[in-house]
Design a protein around this motif. Structure first.
Motif, PDB file in Angstrom:
ATOM      1  N   TYR A  23      24.046  62.302 -58.745  1.00 16.58           N
ATOM      2  CA  TYR A  23      23.071  61.732 -59.695  1.00 16.58           C
ATOM      3  C   TYR A  23      23.151  62.461 -61.042  1.00 16.58           C
ATOM      4  CZ  TYR A  23      18.465  61.699 -61.991  1.00 16.58           C
ATOM      5  OH  TYR A  23      17.441  61.657 -62.919  1.00 16.58           O
ATOM      6  N   GLN A  24      23.159  63.795 -61.010  1.00 19.91           N
ATOM      7  CA  GLN A  24      23.225  64.581 -62.244  1.00 19.91           C
ATOM      8  C   GLN A  24      24.520  64.302 -63.008  1.00 19.91           C
ATOM      9  OE1 GLN A  24      22.607  68.442 -60.267  1.00 19.91           O
ATOM     10  NE2 GLN A  24      20.786  68.737 -61.557  1.00 19.91           N
ATOM     11  N   LEU A  25      25.630  64.206 -62.282  1.00 23.43           N
ATOM     12  CA  LEU A  25      26.920  63.926 -62.910  1.00 23.43           C
ATOM     13  C   LEU A  25      26.929  62.537 -63.551  1.00 23.43           C
ATOM     14  CD1 LEU A  25      29.923  64.916 -63.307  1.00 23.43           C
ATOM     15  CD2 LEU A  25      30.444  63.502 -61.333  1.00 23.43           C
ATOM     16  N   CYS A  26      26.387  61.565 -62.846  1.00 22.44           N
ATOM     17  CA  CYS A  26      26.341  60.192 -63.374  1.00 22.44           C
ATOM     18  C   CYS A  26      25.501  60.115 -64.644  1.00 22.44           C
ATOM     19  CB  CYS A  26      25.797  59.227 -62.318  1.00 22.44           C
ATOM     20  SG  CYS A  26      26.891  58.999 -60.913  1.00 22.44           S
ATOM     21  N   LEU A  27      24.404  60.847 -64.680  1.00 26.33           N
ATOM     22  CA  LEU A  27      23.580  60.912 -65.893  1.00 26.33           C
ATOM     23  C   LEU A  27      24.387  61.478 -67.056  1.00 26.33           C
ATOM     24  CD1 LEU A  27      19.975  62.272 -65.120  1.00 26.33           C
ATOM     25  CD2 LEU A  27      20.639  59.973 -65.848  1.00 26.33           C
ATOM     26  N   GLU A  28      25.083  62.565 -66.788  1.00 24.90           N
ATOM     27  CA  GLU A  28      25.853  63.246 -67.833  1.00 24.90           C
ATOM     28  C   GLU A  28      26.981  62.360 -68.361  1.00 24.90           C
ATOM     29  OE1 GLU A  28      26.143  65.817 -70.570  1.00 24.90           O
ATOM     30  OE2 GLU A  28      24.622  66.077 -69.011  1.00 24.90           O
ATOM     31  N   LYS A  29      27.599  61.596 -67.458  1.00 28.03           N
ATOM     32  CA  LYS A  29      28.738  60.757 -67.851  1.00 28.03           C
ATOM     33  C   LYS A  29      28.305  59.497 -68.610  1.00 28.03           C
ATOM     34  CE  LYS A  29      32.362  61.936 -64.506  1.00 28.03           C
ATOM     35  NZ  LYS A  29      33.497  61.942 -65.449  1.00 28.03           N
ATOM     36  N   THR A  30      27.069  59.062 -68.429  1.00 32.64           N
ATOM     37  CA  THR A  30      26.640  57.791 -69.033  1.00 32.64           C
ATOM     38  C   THR A  30      25.707  57.958 -70.228  1.00 32.64           C
ATOM     39  OG1 THR A  30      24.911  57.652 -67.334  1.00 32.64           O
ATOM     40  CG2 THR A  30      26.917  56.410 -66.936  1.00 32.64           C
TER      41      THR A  30
END
Length: 226
Positions: A23-30
């Motif tokens: 979830y944290q990675l997806c936030l950072e990538k988007t």
């Protein structure tokens, strides 16, 4: 012979940290540069997952727009079940002692999971779980299996298990999702749902398992008293 078929993620493995890291990675990538987002705490995020909140809704609650939300969902789908992230899974605290107790009681123990072979092998090697589940008691997806939906795939896995396993006088299943409940009900197996996984009590209750208990330990204590 008494048989226990248990799901893996939820009853045995706690996957909350893996899901939260993704979830944290997806936030950072988007997120856009300089965009203000609201990263949910792990507790907030996990409660949304357990109440079956759609990924897009989680993205919107975190401050992303609808287009970003779609991208967020796509990235998550691509990476949440990839090996770099399985290192964040940990055993449910009472899982090992419970599996040991089941084995000592002479119960025929099998695992049934939507993990692929390589994903299950990774966890087995990490936590020495082969001692509880020999290869002929592991039911999972092949590495090249084309998934549809868990609620459709898991009953097929159950059908395969019941065709291959020797007859048992009494069979119970323990799981933490609607797919586990569907698989058991389709094949007339008693199902105990546990709250140690990715669905909360109200989500589990909707699918009407035979019982809802806290965890695998509580389920096993009940089964062994029958």
């Amino acid at each position: 012979m008494l048989r226990l078929i248990t799901d893996f993620d939820g009853p045995i493995m706690d996957v909350s940290e893996r899901y939260y890291r993704v979830y944290q990675l997806c936030l950072e990538k988007t997120r856009y540069p300089q965009q203000t987002i609201t990263e949910l705490s792990k507790a907030e995020f996990w409660q949304l997952k357990r109440s079956h909140t759609p990924e897009l809704q989680i993205a919107l609650q975190s401050g992303l727009d609808a287009q970003q939300g779609q991208e967020f969902s796509q990235i998550r789908k691509q990476i949440v079940h990839t090996l770099p992230y399985f290192q964040y899974d940990v055993l449910v605290p009472t899982a090992l002692e419970t599996l040991t107790k089941v084995q000592a009681a002479g119960v025929d123990l099998a695992v049934m999971t939507m993990r692929r072979v390589r994903e299950l092998d990774y966890a087995f090697n990490q936590y020495n779980l082969s001692q509880f589940f020999p290869e002929n008691r592991r039911y999972c997806l092949s590495n090249d299996y084309l998934k549809t939906r868990d609620i459709e795939d898991k009953p097929l896995l159950m059908a395969r298990a019941l065709a291959e396993l020797p007859p048992a006088a009494d069979t119970w299943m323990v799981g933490d999702t609607e797919a586990d409940i569907a698989a058991a009900k389709k094949h007339d197996i008693k199902i105990i749902a546990v709250e140690s996984g990715i669905r909360d009590h109200s989500q589990l209750a909707f699918y009407q398992p035979d019982m809802i208990v806290t965890d695998l330990k509580t389920a096993v204590d009940f089964i062994l008293k029958q």
